[in-house]
Design an enzyme around this catalytic site. Structure first.
Site, PDB file in Angstrom:
ATOM      1  CG  HIS A 138      -2.070   0.892   1.109  1.00 41.19           C
ATOM      2  ND1 HIS A 138      -2.018   2.233   1.386  1.00 41.19           N
ATOM      3  CD2 HIS A 138      -3.332   0.639   0.677  1.00 41.19           C
ATOM      4  CE1 HIS A 138      -3.206   2.765   1.139  1.00 41.19           C
ATOM      5  NE2 HIS A 138      -4.016   1.822   0.708  1.00 41.19           N
ATOM      6  CG  ASP A 160      -8.500  -4.346  -2.991  1.00 38.22           C
ATOM      7  OD1 ASP A 160      -9.679  -4.152  -2.683  1.00 38.22           O
ATOM      8  OD2 ASP A 160      -7.805  -3.519  -3.595  1.00 38.22           O
TER       9      ASP A 160
HETATM   10  N1  ACO Z   1       4.024  -7.562  -4.068  1.00 37.07           N
HETATM   11  C1  ACO Z   1       5.361  -7.571  -4.043  1.00 37.07           C
HETATM   12  N2  ACO Z   1       6.115  -6.470  -3.889  1.00 37.07           N
HETATM   13  C2  ACO Z   1       5.485  -5.303  -3.741  1.00 37.07           C
HETATM   14  C3  ACO Z   1       4.083  -5.211  -3.742  1.00 37.07           C
HETATM   15  C4  ACO Z   1       3.353  -6.398  -3.904  1.00 37.07           C
HETATM   16  N3  ACO Z   1       2.021  -6.385  -3.931  1.00 37.07           N
HETATM   17  N4  ACO Z   1       3.735  -3.939  -3.574  1.00 37.07           N
HETATM   18  C5  ACO Z   1       4.860  -3.236  -3.477  1.00 37.07           C
HETATM   19  N5  ACO Z   1       5.934  -4.054  -3.583  1.00 37.07           N
HETATM   20  C6  ACO Z   1       7.340  -3.667  -3.541  1.00 37.07           C
HETATM   21  C7  ACO Z   1       7.730  -3.099  -4.905  1.00 37.07           C
HETATM   22  O1  ACO Z   1       8.203  -4.100  -5.768  1.00 37.07           O
HETATM   23  C8  ACO Z   1       8.778  -2.082  -4.515  1.00 37.07           C
HETATM   24  O2  ACO Z   1       9.984  -2.785  -4.273  1.00 37.07           O
HETATM   25  P1  ACO Z   1      11.422  -2.106  -4.674  1.00 37.07           P
HETATM   26  O3  ACO Z   1      11.531  -0.923  -3.769  1.00 37.07           O
HETATM   27  O4  ACO Z   1      12.378  -3.183  -4.400  1.00 37.07           O
HETATM   28  O5  ACO Z   1      11.304  -1.738  -6.120  1.00 37.07           O
HETATM   29  C9  ACO Z   1       8.294  -1.541  -3.173  1.00 37.07           C
HETATM   30  O6  ACO Z   1       7.487  -2.580  -2.627  1.00 37.07           O
HETATM   31  C10 ACO Z   1       7.452  -0.291  -3.306  1.00 37.07           C
HETATM   32  O7  ACO Z   1       6.425  -0.554  -4.250  1.00 37.07           O
HETATM   33  P2  ACO Z   1       5.745   0.553  -5.138  1.00 37.07           P
HETATM   34  O8  ACO Z   1       5.033  -0.090  -6.275  1.00 37.07           O
HETATM   35  O9  ACO Z   1       6.714   1.638  -5.447  1.00 37.07           O
HETATM   36  O10 ACO Z   1       4.691   1.114  -4.102  1.00 37.07           O
HETATM   37  P3  ACO Z   1       3.544   2.157  -4.421  1.00 37.07           P
HETATM   38  O11 ACO Z   1       3.306   2.901  -3.178  1.00 37.07           O
HETATM   39  O12 ACO Z   1       3.841   2.935  -5.655  1.00 37.07           O
HETATM   40  O13 ACO Z   1       2.308   1.211  -4.792  1.00 37.07           O
HETATM   41  C11 ACO Z   1       0.544  -0.317  -4.623  1.00 37.07           C
HETATM   42  C12 ACO Z   1       1.325   0.792  -3.905  1.00 37.07           C
HETATM   43  C13 ACO Z   1       0.114   0.181  -6.007  1.00 37.07           C
HETATM   44  C14 ACO Z   1      -0.715  -0.611  -3.838  1.00 37.07           C
HETATM   45  C15 ACO Z   1       1.430  -1.571  -4.719  1.00 37.07           C
HETATM   46  O14 ACO Z   1       1.744  -2.036  -3.434  1.00 37.07           O
HETATM   47  C16 ACO Z   1       0.802  -2.670  -5.550  1.00 37.07           C
HETATM   48  O15 ACO Z   1       0.902  -2.636  -6.784  1.00 37.07           O
HETATM   49  N6  ACO Z   1       0.132  -3.671  -4.897  1.00 37.07           N
HETATM   50  C17 ACO Z   1      -0.547  -4.735  -5.628  1.00 37.07           C
HETATM   51  C18 ACO Z   1      -1.905  -4.262  -6.156  1.00 37.07           C
HETATM   52  C19 ACO Z   1      -2.910  -4.072  -5.040  1.00 37.07           C
HETATM   53  O16 ACO Z   1      -3.099  -4.921  -4.200  1.00 37.07           O
HETATM   54  N7  ACO Z   1      -3.599  -2.918  -5.081  1.00 37.07           N
HETATM   55  C20 ACO Z   1      -4.638  -2.594  -4.102  1.00 37.07           C
HETATM   56  C21 ACO Z   1      -4.162  -1.543  -3.149  1.00 37.07           C
HETATM   57  S1  ACO Z   1      -5.357  -1.159  -1.951  1.00 37.07           S
HETATM   58  C22 ACO Z   1      -6.426  -0.160  -2.744  1.00 37.07           C
HETATM   59  O17 ACO Z   1      -6.096   0.553  -3.655  1.00 37.07           O
HETATM   60  C23 ACO Z   1      -7.823  -0.163  -2.346  1.00 37.07           C
END
Ligand code: ACO
Length: 474
Positions: A353, A411
């Site tokens: 998140h 989710d």
């Molecule tokens: N699985 C594995 N690794 C993850 C995940 C995940 N679900 N989410 C984040 N990370 C890791 C990334 O790979 C990144 O690693 P790095 O620093 O080594 O490159 C680090 O954590 C930061 O991730 P970002 O994508 O930069 O985080 P951001 O804040 O931009 O994105 C998001 C947040 C979009 C929710 C992301 O965690 C994600 O894509 N999750 C999966 C989709 C999801 O479940 N979305 C629902 C969110 S809740 C909602 O919107 C109601």
């Protein structure tokens, strides 16, 4: 205490247990709360902004607060766990939109309005003209908001009842009588232009309170009725009339599945609606507010929120999670499946998140509620899916929990809860939207009182001084 709360005390216990766990696990966190006691903030505010507007402060708000490090979610000063344990979605919506818990009379009036606005016959009639079975459910939901808008400005409504004396009859036999014999320069069978323009002004005026409480209530009820109709039409069945005797949550299940839910099913849906109602300046809320800040109206604004929520990085993740768990297929495949994901540096749906760097409080409630429903169900497939989810959670937290603060988000378990309530997977994200209408519209109403159009900048990293080359020389 309401009858429903009395009948479902075991659900209250589960929620209070989750609250206790949250308090124990986050009590060590010393991070500063990101709040201000000053209601008259001096702009501009200094803040560090990352890509995707991370860290940017766009406005002030009294509606809700998320502390990502502590795993807190607060609506208008009330802890989300307490609202889930003791309140209802209707009461929480009133709280978000009006800023205080309602008195009994205020709640009664609010409920009556919501029940009244559930009837959107004209919108449903328009929806039935679409090929809903083949359409993205969020697309239909979005179109539904435009139909509800159109319904409010409909030509035949209050101000513009058809005037039988001035209109050309639609009786086919009379049409030749209206038509000049030959050689005319203008079409004969037409509405009078000037008159029509005058009428259309009246139609727009009729959009009562286009960015205020009335449009908020209409959408809150209307979007739920659209979601129910979409579910039915996709199954090749006729939409069901709303039942005015039922609560918001029970009616939503009833209009979707055709069955009146048990008290436990109703309560769990109600809790899920409360949990999804608001969440700070998330992408869909921001999208809604950007549109409203142009002084467009609530219907267009909520349509944009629905569009933004649809993405798999946002609300669309709940449906993706269920697909993913089904793809894993068996508890014994979890380790291998997750290893492969890691190797390919792919994200696991339902985890991580932008704000939460602790366990998402909404998942803390939905996880145990999913478990409760599974324990009381004899659906073997759901039991298997839940076990896969639990094992996957263990794996992801073991690898990414400490290091990257990645935990399940809202989710991850919501889809399992919805499945146990017989909600089809294509309706998971629309259900999220149904609930979020209260947060979206509450924030719009708050923001437009001190409106300033949203207009950030992009840092230009392109070129200058390029010479234009004619197309035949490129
Ligand atoms: N699985 C594995 N690794 C993850 C995940 C995940 N679900 N989410 C984040 N990370 C890791 C990334 O790979 C990144 O690693 P790095 O620093 O080594 O490159 C680090 O954590 C930061 O991730 P970002 O994508 O930069 O985080 P951001 O804040 O931009 O994105 C998001 C947040 C979009 C929710 C992301 O965690 C994600 O894509 N999750 C999966 C989709 C999801 O479940 N979305 C629902 C969110 S809740 C909602 O919107 C109601």
């Amino acid at each position: 205490m309401s009858d429903l709360l009395k009948q479902t005390e075991e659900i209250t216990k589960i929620i209070l247990e989750a609250k206790k766990k949250a308090q124990i696990e986050t009590k060590e966190d010393k991070s500063k709360d990101f709040v201000s006691n000053n209601t008259d903030i001096e702009w501009p505010i200094n803040c560090v902004v990352g890509p995707g507007l991370e860290g940017a402060i766009a406005c002030t708000s009294k509606i809700g607060y998320v502390n990502g490090a502590k795993g807190w979610l607060i609506y208008r000063g009330y802890d989300i766990f307490d609202l889930c344990a003791y309140s209802t979605f209707e009461e929480v919506s009133y709280l978000l939109i009006h800023g205080k818990l309602p008195t009994k009379d205020e709640l009664d009036i609010f409920n009556k309005k919501l029940i009244n606005y559930r009837d959107i016959n004209y919108t449903i009639k328009l929806l039935m003209g679409l090929n809903v079975e083949e359409m993205n459910t969020m697309a239909v939901l979005r179109i539904g908001t435009n139909f509800i808008r159109h319904d409010s400005t409909f030509i035949d409504s209050k101000y513009y009842k058809p005037d039988f004396n001035s209109h050309i009859s639609s009786d086919e036999d009379s049409i030749p009588m209206e038509t000049k014999p030959m050689g005319e320069k203008e079409a004969i069978y037409e509405f009078k232009k000037a008159d029509y323009q005058e009428k259309s002004k009246i139609m727009e005026k009729e959009l009562v309170d286009p960015i205020g409480y009335k449009s908020s209530y209409r959408l809150l009820s209307g979007v739920a009725s659209v979601a129910g109709a979409v579910a039915r039409l996709r199954q090749g069945k006729l939409p069901i009339e709303p039942n005015p005797e039922l609560s918001f949550a029970a009616n939503l299940i009833y209009m979707t599945t055709g069955k009146i839910p048990t008290p436990v099913e109703e309560r769990i849906m109600d809790v899920s609606l409360i949990l999804h109602a608001d969440h700070g300046m998330n992408a869909s809320t921001f999208a809604t507010m950007v549109v409203a800040s142009t002084l467009s109206d609530m219907y267009f604004a909520v349509g944009s929120g629905i569009a933004a929520l649809n993405g798999p990085l946002h609300g669309g993740a709940n449906a993706e999670v269920l697909k993913m768990l089904k793809e894993i297929g068996d508890i014994d495949n979890v380790e291998q499946w997750y290893e492969k994901k890691q190797q390919n540096k792919e994200k696991v749906m339902g985890f991580g998140h932008r704000v939460y760097k602790a366990y998402d409080p909404r998942a803390r409630v939905l996880g145990p509620l999913a478990e409760y429903l599974i324990q009381n169900s004899d659906n073997k497939e759901s039991k298997k899916i839940f076990k896969i989810a639990q094992k996957l959670e263990e794996q992801v937290i073991a690898h990414l929990g400490k290091e990257k603060k990645i935990f399940p988000n809202v989710d991850f378990y919501s889809g399992i809860v919805y499945s146990c309530l017989n909600i089809p997977v294509e309706l998971f994200t629309p259900f999220f939207a149904v609930s979020r209408v209260s947060g979206w519209t509450a924030r719009v109403i708050e923001y437009v009182q001190r409106n300033r159009i949203f207009r950030p900048r992009a840092l230009y990293i392109g070129e200058f001084d390029k010479e234009y080359v004619p197309i035949d020389k490129r």
